[in-house]
Design an enzyme around this catalytic site. Structure first.
Site, PDB file in Angstrom:
ATOM      1  N   HIS A  93       0.862  -1.183   0.000  1.00 55.89           N
ATOM      2  CA  HIS A  93       0.000   0.000   0.000  1.00 55.89           C
ATOM      3  C   HIS A  93       0.903   1.239   0.000  1.00 55.89           C
ATOM      4  O   HIS A  93       1.970   1.234   0.620  1.00 55.89           O
ATOM      5  CB  HIS A  93      -0.895  -0.015   1.249  1.00 55.89           C
ATOM      6  N   GLU A 163      -4.054   2.302  -7.112  1.00 55.20           N
ATOM      7  CA  GLU A 163      -4.448   3.368  -6.194  1.00 55.20           C
ATOM      8  C   GLU A 163      -3.550   4.586  -6.408  1.00 55.20           C
ATOM      9  O   GLU A 163      -2.433   4.635  -5.884  1.00 55.20           O
ATOM     10  CB  GLU A 163      -4.282   2.901  -4.743  1.00 55.20           C
TER      11      GLU A 163
HETATM   12  P1  PGA Z   1      -9.619   6.016   0.719  1.00 53.21           P
HETATM   13  O1  PGA Z   1      -8.393   4.975   0.900  1.00 53.21           O
HETATM   14  O2  PGA Z   1     -10.789   5.204   0.212  1.00 53.21           O
HETATM   15  O3  PGA Z   1      -9.839   6.593   2.063  1.00 53.21           O
HETATM   16  O4  PGA Z   1      -9.185   7.004  -0.302  1.00 53.21           O
HETATM   17  C1  PGA Z   1      -8.183   3.940  -0.011  1.00 53.21           C
HETATM   18  C2  PGA Z   1      -6.932   3.192   0.372  1.00 53.21           C
HETATM   19  O5  PGA Z   1      -5.954   3.800   0.778  1.00 53.21           O
HETATM   20  O6  PGA Z   1      -6.894   1.956   0.294  1.00 53.21           O
END
Ligand code: PGA
Length: 250
Positions: A93, A163
């Site tokens: 992540h 992401e």
């Molecule tokens: P968020 O986070 O939905 O709060 O933007 C997503 C993530 O970091 O997995």
């Protein structure tokens, strides 16, 4: 189609158990066709496991170490996650990559350790704002894909989550066209360089997914699920996102 709740470092035990129990109850009365995965903070994994026991909801962790045991204060191994009932783990992540200086190579080693004990990995990739503005997204993601995915990965044990770092927790997302085009590029790259049948892979989108935008994001041809942070902490919002994913099967 997978919907992941990444609770990050939020919530004390009681409220988290209550949230998990409510979701489990909703899932077991509605029997969703999409898969749902809860990734709570590590110290309550065992509690959440029991809270979701009578549902089809999966249990996952937010990280693991690349070694199985040893002098690593504060870390948790992949075998410990299996021991506590996890089937999945999020690896790489951007909050781990940035706050804990995790390189692609570390991410690959962690993913390999997870695969060795039979865990499914969700390997995260994403560009920062500067790279996005400079049009370097695909270049950055290709580099992360080439170096973060270990040889032990296959289509059965690995999913990719795209992401964009700048979309996480910010309330802004790429446009729908940008998301779909980027997912298409990821599929193309994985097919040509990593998995032969990479086009069959579900790529998750993450970054400011909420109950309002989930439908349109999940409608995109190349999106196979979502990874949800903030909105996953509110039962009604997260459930609404799960229902959006479920509708895709009807
Ligand atoms: P968020 O986070 O939905 O709060 O933007 C997503 C993530 O970091 O997995």
């Amino acid at each position: 189609m997978l919907v992941v709740a990444n609770w990050k470092m939020n919530g004390l035990r009681r409220e988290s158990i209550d949230r998990a129990k409510t979701l489990a109850q909703m899932e077991s009365t509605n029997r969703l066709k999409c898969d749902v995965l809860l990734c709570p903070p590590a110290q309550i994994l065992s509690d959440i496991r029991y809270a979701i026991d009578n549902s089809n909801i999966f249990l996952g962790a937010q990280d693991c170490h690349f070694d199985f045991e040893g002098p690593y204060t504060g870390d948790i191994s992949s075998s410990m996650l299996v021991d506590v009932g996890c089937t999945h783990v999020i690896i790489g992540h951007s909050e781990r990559r940035i706050n804990h200086s995790e390189t692609n190579e570390i991410v690959a080693r962690k993913a390999e350790a997870a695969h060795q004990v039979g865990l499914n990995t969700i390997i995260c990739i994403g560009e920062n704002m500067e790279e996005f503005k400079l049009g370097q997204t695909v270049e950055k993601l290709s580099n992360q894909l080439a170096n973060s995915i270990p040889d032990s990965a296959n289509l059965n044990n690995t999913m990719i989550a795209y992401e964009p770092c700048w979309a996480i927790g910010s309330g802004s997302t790429p446009t729908l066209t940008e998301i779909d085009d980027t997912h298409k590029a990821i599929l193309e790259f994985t097919k040509n360089n990593i998995f032969k049948q990479g086009e069959k892979m579900d790529i998750l989108y993450g970054g400011s997914v909420n109950e309002k935008n989930a439908d349109s994001i999940l409608d995109l041809d190349h999106v196979g699920g979502v990874l949800v942070g903030g909105a996953s902490l509110i039962t009604e919002k997260f459930w609404s996102i799960c229902k959006s994913a479920d509708r895709k099967f009807k």
